[in-house]
Scaffold this motif. Structure first.
Motif, short mmCIF file in Angstrom:
data_model
loop_
_atom_site.label_atom_id
_atom_site.label_comp_id
_atom_site.label_asym_id
_atom_site.label_seq_id
_atom_site.Cartn_x
_atom_site.Cartn_y
_atom_site.Cartn_z
N GLU A 1 -39.95 -49.78 13.94
CA GLU A 1 -38.94 -48.80 14.32
C GLU A 1 -38.38 -49.09 15.71
O GLU A 1 -37.16 -49.09 15.94
CB GLU A 1 -39.53 -47.39 14.29
N VAL B 1 -39.93 -48.18 4.72
CA VAL B 1 -38.63 -47.72 5.22
C VAL B 1 -38.29 -48.39 6.55
O VAL B 1 -37.15 -48.82 6.77
CB VAL B 1 -38.63 -46.19 5.37
N SER C 1 -35.15 -50.77 7.43
CA SER C 1 -34.26 -50.41 8.54
C SER C 1 -34.09 -51.57 9.51
O SER C 1 -32.97 -51.85 9.97
CB SER C 1 -34.82 -49.19 9.28
N SER D 1 -32.02 -45.12 6.60
CA SER D 1 -33.46 -44.88 6.51
C SER D 1 -33.75 -43.45 6.11
O SER D 1 -34.64 -43.18 5.28
CB SER D 1 -34.13 -45.20 7.85
#
Length: 439
Positions: free
Chosen positions: A8, A146, A150, A187
């Motif tokens: 992330e 996810v 992303s 996302s």
């Protein structure tokens, strides 16, 4: 969870690396813009941290209906805070960027980045809520998938939009803003569709509109965590603002250090989240002795990780900045800062773990107060004095700001360690009771 958070936060690292090889002023502009929007976004993300102890307790206590209550509150909070963040990103933050940057091009690019990024705040808070939900439910692989998607999308979008590939115009920093915003929104959509259409055990299946408007329970638990997270990230943002006094090339060097430090700090942030979950579970079932055993294990893992990071950074401090920028002056400034920043990773690890432990006890206020005192009450004033007015100011230059940061983190670790020990005494021979709102 560590891999998820690493992926992330790698989104901003991708921006830095691609812009560093595109244009040094665009790199400085994004560094400045990020330092302005990050504290706002981190407050919203931190508020959703309150979901972790609440949802963990109720999922494992077979009180599934309360998950809809808390996620509905997260939905309402994300909308309101997202709108506030967007308004600030369009109005206040661009004016601040123009005051801090010295080059007109840097001012223009930073403001444009903030305009384009403004719709992302709401999606960022909602996406983090879903991530916390799945991790609290013991399904960390879903956020990992996810986050992987992303990051891949962000890399592709950045390449196409920054450099102008596949028929798209060359947009530089503006392309990076669009790429980051697009990857966050996609996302969020993936999270929602997976939970509703694919997940055999749907976690959030109904919005309770009453709690969308009445989110006091989550806000009460999450607000101190939000301020604590914003204080910590805001400290680095404050450093960026102070670095701007040394010129736009110094801003670029600061952004390199920020991106590299983010890589190293990400596993520690994930360890903090894990700590909150395991403490909440242990107090619900086993009591204080199991909490102490698990904390000892986490601290041991953290110490080993920090030792590896310190060794690598000290050995490769001159080569690491070249991965982010081809400008030799910027890389040399960043190399000098890395030698200092690597030295305070141990207290940073300690304070992060104990912040998570206290969150597991639903004590988020202590971390907020401790961070405000040690980071803003000590780090910023000391760093400013060292870099501008101390007898060593000419030698330390911008590095004085990071020396001050190290002292602040040392004090913060000591305060949170003491608070954790007091909390253990308070809960000895007890289990963590259900929140009053359950009754």
């Amino acid at each position: 969870m560590i891999l998820t958070m690493t992926l992330e936060l790698s989104i901003s690292i991708v921006d830095t690396m691609m812009l560093g090889h595109y244009d040094s002023l665009h790199l400085a502009a994004v560094g400045l813009a990020s330092s302005l929007w990050s504290p706002v976004a981190c407050f919203m993300i931190g508020v959703t941290f309150g979901l972790t102890p609440l949802i963990t307790r109720h999922l494992h206590g077979r009180q599934r209906l309360l998950v809809n209550v808390y996620m509905s509150q997260a939905f309402g909070l994300s909308i309101i805070l997202g709108l506030i963040g967007a308004i600030m990103s369009i109005t206040v933050l661009p004016m601040a960027a123009k005051m801090m940057a010295s080059e007109p091009e840097t001012q223009r690019v930073a403001a444009q980045y903030l305009y384009l990024f403004s719709p992302t705040f709401m999606a960022l808070a909602l996406m983090t809520s879903y991530k916390n939900l799945f991790e609290a439910a013991g399904k960390p692989r879903v956020p990992l998938l996810v986050a992987t998607l992303s990051l891949i999308l962000n890399i592709v979008f950045n390449y196409v939009l920054i450099y102008g590939k596949l028929g798209f115009p060359e947009m530089g920093a503006s392309g990076a803003a669009i790429a980051s915003a697009s990857s966050v929104w996609l996302s969020l959509i993936v999270f929602v569709l997976y939970d509703l259409k694919v997940n055999p055990d749907t976690l959030f299946n109904r919005i309770d509109w009453y709690y969308v408007r009445h989110f006091g329970i989550l806000f009460g638990v999450g607000m101190p965590a939000g301020f604590a997270f914003a204080f910590e990230i805001g400290l680095f943002s404050s450093l960026t603002w102070l670095i701007s006094a040394f010129g736009d090339l110094a801003l670029g060097a600061g952004q390199i250090v920020m991106s590299y430090s983010t890589i190293l700090f990400t596993p520690l942030m994930a360890m903090s989240a894990v700590t909150a979950i395991v403490v909440a579970k242990a107090m619900a079932t086993d009591g204080i002795e199991e909490v102490q055993r698990r904390i000892r294990i986490i601290l041991s893992l953290g110490a080993g990780y920090v030792a590896i990071c310190f060794t690598l950074t000290q050995a490769l401090h001159e080569q690491i900045p070249l991965l982010f920028s081809s400008n030799e002056v910027v890389a040399a400034m960043a190399a000098g800062i890395l030698l200092i920043s690597s030295s305070y990773q141990l207290p940073d690890m300690v304070q992060t773990v104990f912040t998570g432990a206290l969150r597991g006890f639903r004590d988020t206020r202590s971390s907020m107060i401790a961070m405000a005192i040690s980071l803003f009450g000590l780090s910023i004033p000391l760093g400013y004095w060292l870099s501008h007015y101390s007898p060593w100011a000419e030698t330390l230059h911008v590095r004085g700001l990071y020396v001050g940061l190290g002292f602040g983190l040392l004090i913060l670790a000591a305060i949170l360690t003491a608070r954790y020990r007091l909390t253990l005494k308070k809960f000895r021979n007890k289990k963590l009771l259900h929140p009053e709102e359950v009754a």
